[in-house]
Design an enzyme around this catalytic site. Structure first.
Site, PDB file in Angstrom:
ATOM      1  N   SER A 124       0.812  -1.225   0.000  1.00 35.71           N
ATOM      2  CA  SER A 124       0.000   0.000   0.000  1.00 35.71           C
ATOM      3  C   SER A 124       0.843   1.272   0.000  1.00 35.71           C
ATOM      4  O   SER A 124       1.911   1.328   0.613  1.00 35.71           O
ATOM      5  CB  SER A 124      -0.879  -0.020   1.252  1.00 35.71           C
ATOM      6  OG  SER A 124      -1.422   1.246   1.498  1.00 35.71           O
ATOM      7  N   GLU A 126       0.203   3.609   1.736  1.00 39.32           N
ATOM      8  CA  GLU A 126       0.281   4.043   3.138  1.00 39.32           C
ATOM      9  C   GLU A 126       1.670   3.808   3.733  1.00 39.32           C
ATOM     10  O   GLU A 126       2.029   4.413   4.736  1.00 39.32           O
ATOM     11  CB  GLU A 126      -0.754   3.282   3.984  1.00 39.32           C
ATOM     12  CG  GLU A 126      -2.134   3.878   3.966  1.00 39.32           C
ATOM     13  CD  GLU A 126      -2.266   5.176   4.747  1.00 39.32           C
ATOM     14  OE1 GLU A 126      -1.685   5.277   5.839  1.00 39.32           O
ATOM     15  OE2 GLU A 126      -2.951   6.087   4.256  1.00 39.32           O
ATOM     16  N   TYR A 150      -1.882   0.655  10.257  1.00 37.55           N
ATOM     17  CA  TYR A 150      -2.106  -0.042   8.980  1.00 37.55           C
ATOM     18  C   TYR A 150      -0.861   0.040   8.099  1.00 37.55           C
ATOM     19  O   TYR A 150      -0.408  -0.968   7.545  1.00 37.55           O
ATOM     20  CB  TYR A 150      -3.322   0.582   8.270  1.00 37.55           C
ATOM     21  CG  TYR A 150      -3.520   0.110   6.848  1.00 37.55           C
ATOM     22  CD1 TYR A 150      -4.102  -1.124   6.576  1.00 37.55           C
ATOM     23  CD2 TYR A 150      -3.134   0.911   5.767  1.00 37.55           C
ATOM     24  CE1 TYR A 150      -4.279  -1.552   5.262  1.00 37.55           C
ATOM     25  CE2 TYR A 150      -3.316   0.493   4.456  1.00 37.55           C
ATOM     26  CZ  TYR A 150      -3.884  -0.746   4.212  1.00 37.55           C
ATOM     27  OH  TYR A 150      -4.050  -1.160   2.912  1.00 37.55           O
TER      28      TYR A 150
HETATM   29  P1  NAP Z   1     -11.505  -4.670   1.580  1.00 38.23           P
HETATM   30  O1  NAP Z   1     -12.679  -4.358   0.727  1.00 38.23           O
HETATM   31  O2  NAP Z   1     -11.460  -4.168   2.973  1.00 38.23           O
HETATM   32  O3  NAP Z   1     -11.352  -6.262   1.579  1.00 38.23           O
HETATM   33  C1  NAP Z   1     -10.538  -6.930   2.490  1.00 38.23           C
HETATM   34  C2  NAP Z   1     -10.965  -8.372   2.570  1.00 38.23           C
HETATM   35  O4  NAP Z   1     -10.132  -9.016   3.553  1.00 38.23           O
HETATM   36  C3  NAP Z   1     -12.406  -8.610   3.001  1.00 38.23           C
HETATM   37  O5  NAP Z   1     -12.970  -9.601   2.187  1.00 38.23           O
HETATM   38  C4  NAP Z   1     -12.273  -9.129   4.430  1.00 38.23           C
HETATM   39  O6  NAP Z   1     -13.243 -10.055   4.783  1.00 38.23           O
HETATM   40  C5  NAP Z   1     -10.944  -9.837   4.358  1.00 38.23           C
HETATM   41  N1  NAP Z   1     -10.304  -9.975   5.670  1.00 38.23           N
HETATM   42  C6  NAP Z   1     -10.103  -9.032   6.618  1.00 38.23           C
HETATM   43  N2  NAP Z   1      -9.429  -9.534   7.658  1.00 38.23           N
HETATM   44  C7  NAP Z   1      -9.197 -10.840   7.364  1.00 38.23           C
HETATM   45  C8  NAP Z   1      -8.557 -11.899   8.031  1.00 38.23           C
HETATM   46  N3  NAP Z   1      -8.018 -11.728   9.248  1.00 38.23           N
HETATM   47  N4  NAP Z   1      -8.495 -13.107   7.434  1.00 38.23           N
HETATM   48  C9  NAP Z   1      -9.060 -13.313   6.217  1.00 38.23           C
HETATM   49  N5  NAP Z   1      -9.709 -12.341   5.533  1.00 38.23           N
HETATM   50  C10 NAP Z   1      -9.765 -11.131   6.098  1.00 38.23           C
HETATM   51  O7  NAP Z   1     -10.157  -4.161   0.863  1.00 38.23           O
HETATM   52  P2  NAP Z   1      -9.873  -3.874  -0.696  1.00 38.23           P
HETATM   53  O8  NAP Z   1     -10.148  -2.432  -0.958  1.00 38.23           O
HETATM   54  O9  NAP Z   1     -10.508  -4.920  -1.513  1.00 38.23           O
HETATM   55  O10 NAP Z   1      -8.292  -4.024  -0.717  1.00 38.23           O
HETATM   56  C11 NAP Z   1      -7.697  -5.291  -1.033  1.00 38.23           C
HETATM   57  C12 NAP Z   1      -6.283  -5.329  -0.474  1.00 38.23           C
HETATM   58  O11 NAP Z   1      -5.520  -4.279  -1.044  1.00 38.23           O
HETATM   59  C13 NAP Z   1      -6.191  -5.133   1.039  1.00 38.23           C
HETATM   60  O12 NAP Z   1      -5.114  -5.903   1.517  1.00 38.23           O
HETATM   61  C14 NAP Z   1      -5.882  -3.659   1.184  1.00 38.23           C
HETATM   62  O13 NAP Z   1      -5.217  -3.392   2.406  1.00 38.23           O
HETATM   63  C15 NAP Z   1      -4.982  -3.461  -0.014  1.00 38.23           C
HETATM   64  N6  NAP Z   1      -4.958  -2.110  -0.545  1.00 38.23           N
HETATM   65  C16 NAP Z   1      -6.114  -1.502  -0.857  1.00 38.23           C
HETATM   66  C17 NAP Z   1      -6.107  -0.212  -1.364  1.00 38.23           C
HETATM   67  C18 NAP Z   1      -7.387   0.483  -1.722  1.00 38.23           C
HETATM   68  O14 NAP Z   1      -7.343   1.698  -1.936  1.00 38.23           O
HETATM   69  N7  NAP Z   1      -8.500  -0.214  -1.838  1.00 38.23           N
HETATM   70  C19 NAP Z   1      -4.874   0.430  -1.587  1.00 38.23           C
HETATM   71  C20 NAP Z   1      -3.683  -0.265  -1.295  1.00 38.23           C
HETATM   72  C21 NAP Z   1      -3.741  -1.534  -0.784  1.00 38.23           C
HETATM   73  P3  NAP Z   1     -14.798  -9.663   5.047  1.00 38.23           P
HETATM   74  O15 NAP Z   1     -15.424  -9.605   3.684  1.00 38.23           O
HETATM   75  O16 NAP Z   1     -15.289 -10.776   5.890  1.00 38.23           O
HETATM   76  O17 NAP Z   1     -14.785  -8.333   5.757  1.00 38.23           O
HETATM   77  P1  GDP Z   2      -7.013   6.084   3.124  1.00 37.14           P
HETATM   78  O1  GDP Z   2      -6.236   7.018   2.252  1.00 37.14           O
HETATM   79  O2  GDP Z   2      -6.625   4.652   2.927  1.00 37.14           O
HETATM   80  O3  GDP Z   2      -7.024   6.463   4.546  1.00 37.14           O
HETATM   81  O4  GDP Z   2      -8.521   6.119   2.541  1.00 37.14           O
HETATM   82  P2  GDP Z   2      -9.846   6.849   3.083  1.00 37.14           P
HETATM   83  O5  GDP Z   2     -10.824   6.816   1.975  1.00 37.14           O
HETATM   84  O6  GDP Z   2     -10.273   6.274   4.395  1.00 37.14           O
HETATM   85  O7  GDP Z   2      -9.361   8.363   3.353  1.00 37.14           O
HETATM   86  C1  GDP Z   2      -8.879   9.181   2.323  1.00 37.14           C
HETATM   87  C2  GDP Z   2      -8.614  10.581   2.881  1.00 37.14           C
HETATM   88  O8  GDP Z   2      -9.870  11.208   3.200  1.00 37.14           O
HETATM   89  C3  GDP Z   2      -7.802  10.592   4.189  1.00 37.14           C
HETATM   90  O9  GDP Z   2      -6.861  11.641   4.144  1.00 37.14           O
HETATM   91  C4  GDP Z   2      -8.846  10.880   5.252  1.00 37.14           C
HETATM   92  O10 GDP Z   2      -8.344  11.527   6.410  1.00 37.14           O
HETATM   93  C5  GDP Z   2      -9.767  11.801   4.479  1.00 37.14           C
HETATM   94  N1  GDP Z   2     -11.105  11.911   5.076  1.00 37.14           N
HETATM   95  C6  GDP Z   2     -11.724  13.064   5.419  1.00 37.14           C
HETATM   96  N2  GDP Z   2     -12.909  12.806   5.978  1.00 37.14           N
HETATM   97  C7  GDP Z   2     -13.055  11.467   5.990  1.00 37.14           C
HETATM   98  C8  GDP Z   2     -14.099  10.603   6.457  1.00 37.14           C
HETATM   99  O11 GDP Z   2     -15.122  11.023   6.979  1.00 37.14           O
HETATM  100  N3  GDP Z   2     -13.900   9.257   6.296  1.00 37.14           N
HETATM  101  C9  GDP Z   2     -12.767   8.763   5.714  1.00 37.14           C
HETATM  102  N4  GDP Z   2     -12.641   7.432   5.577  1.00 37.14           N
HETATM  103  N5  GDP Z   2     -11.761   9.548   5.273  1.00 37.14           N
HETATM  104  C10 GDP Z   2     -11.917  10.890   5.414  1.00 37.14           C
END
Ligand code: NAP
Ligand code: GDP
Length: 321
Positions: A124, A126, A150
């Site tokens: 990520s 992050e 995270y």
């Molecule tokens: P998400 O919607 O939160 O999906 C995460 C999945 O992981 C869910 O299906 C959840 O299960 C499962 N999970 C959580 N804890 C678990 C555990 N202990 N054991 C087994 N399964 C578990 O995330 P996403 O947006 O699809 O992201 C996919 C991956 O990319 C994640 O690793 C995330 O950190 C990473 N990532 C995402 C972003 C982004 O912007 N989306 C950016 C960079 C990296 P449930 O369905 O039961 O909740």
């Molecule tokens: P992140 O970049 O993985 O933390 O993804 P988020 O979608 O949770 O947040 C993106 C940005 O939006 C971050 O800088 C947050 O601090 C900002 N943000 C501002 N208000 C909110 C809120 O109400 N919820 C979330 N999730 N993010 C917010």
């Protein structure tokens, strides 16, 4: 081919499963037990009959061994994580266990069962924290300096992936993914919270959108584009670390402006801020340079920031009608 997806019921897992089924692969996935059985498969219900699902958890080593054995997978995409940054401050220990140690459990299980299995790790942006190159971009060699539990957990997993590659010659690739969204994004992430709440305001169901910090900037792409990059990375001859991003950055306020503009809502009237939604530490600006990924695989994002938000608003207009 048999492919195993952890986090198959997540946003990315569900799109990746659709992509792999379309390519003709056997798709296996790990789902968590939930008190409401509907929630275990909420994003994959429409394709559930084509999938092989196993109950499991990344914190439960034995369940990973079982899923690897039953699936006979040749590739594993590790998409499971406690993926919400703000919640990681409230559940730091669990986040480390699921997002950090969870990957170690998977890598170790693969090493024991069949070290030839290829692994994709969802790293990520992050991990960069507030670190950036002089021109404001993050690249593969930009120093990591995470500012959330995270981000720290993801960095543990990222370095573990590199260590398993170097120590055991395993094929472990880190995709360093910047924010990506879709109608399937959790509604407590910024983009989908804005889209859903704005539609509720337009329908008279609520009277305010309450956010935290509205000045932070993110590089937002579409999940459907990003799962294609995951697949492309595992088709390469060698494992690597590569950034996946659009190369464009927008402020939180830009998301609000686009969505409110589409729905003809007045920002002054409906937008409020509350410290409750701020994080103890924040990343101010993310913007990824994905030149490496593009030159290695030919990947490029196809869905624009605006088209993505329009799709999300249209989804909620239909869903909440
Ligand atoms: P998400 O919607 O939160 O999906 C995460 C999945 O992981 C869910 O299906 C959840 O299960 C499962 N999970 C959580 N804890 C678990 C555990 N202990 N054991 C087994 N399964 C578990 O995330 P996403 O947006 O699809 O992201 C996919 C991956 O990319 C994640 O690793 C995330 O950190 C990473 N990532 C995402 C972003 C982004 O912007 N989306 C950016 C960079 C990296 P449930 O369905 O039961 O909740
Ligand atoms: P992140 O970049 O993985 O933390 O993804 P988020 O979608 O949770 O947040 C993106 C940005 O939006 C971050 O800088 C947050 O601090 C900002 N943000 C501002 N208000 C909110 C809120 O109400 N919820 C979330 N999730 N993010 C917010």
């Amino acid at each position: 081919m048999d492919v195993l997806i952890t986090g198959i019921n997540g946003q990315d897992g569900s799109y990746l499963a659709e992509l792999l089924l379309g390519l003709g692969h056997n798709v296996h996935g790990i789902v968590r037990r939930n008190s409401q059985s509907e929630n275990q498969t909420s994003r994959i219900e429409h394709i559930r009959h084509k999938l092989h699902l196993y109950y499991g958890d990344l914190t439960d080593f034995a369940s990973i061994i079982t899923a690897l054995k039953k699936s006979n997978a040749q590739m594993v995409f590790n998409l499971a994580a406690q993926s919400h940054v703000k919640i990681s401050f409230e559940q730091p220990v669990y986040t480390m266990q699921a997002t950090g140690v969870g990957f170690l459990n998977l890598a170790e299980a693969v090493r024991i069962i069949n070290p030839a299995i290829k692994i994709f790790q969802a790293s990520s942006s992050e991990m960069f924290g507030n670190s950036a190159d002089g021109d404001g971009f993050q690249r593969e060699l930009t120093p990591f300096a995470p500012v959330s539990p995270y981000g720290i957990a993801k960095l543990m997993a990222h370095q573990t992936a590199i260590n398993y590659r170097d120590s055991y010659g395993m094929f472990v690739t880190n995709g360093i993914f910047f924010n990506h969204e879709s109608p399937r994004r959790g509604t407590n992430f910024l983009t989908n919270k804005v889209c859903k709440t704005a539609v509720e305001i337009s329908q008279g169901k609520t009277d305010a959108l309450v956010l935290g910090n509205i000045n932070t900037r993110r590089d937002w792409g579409h999940s459907k584009d990003y799962v294609k990059a995951m697949w492309a990375l595992l088709q390469l001859d060698k494992p690597t670390d590569a950034i996946c991003a659009t190369g464009h950055t927008h402020a939180v306020g830009d998301v609000v402006d686009h969505v409110f503009g589409k729905l003809k809502l007045n920002r002054e009237k409906y937008l409020r801020t509350d410290k409750r939604f701020e994080r103890p530490t924040e990343i101010f600006s993310l913007c990824g340079d994905s030149s490496k990924l593009r030159s290695l695989t030919g990947w490029k994002p196809e869905i624009s920031f605006e088209a993505m938000l329009d799709e999300m608003v249209d989804y909620w207009l239909k869903e909440l009608k």
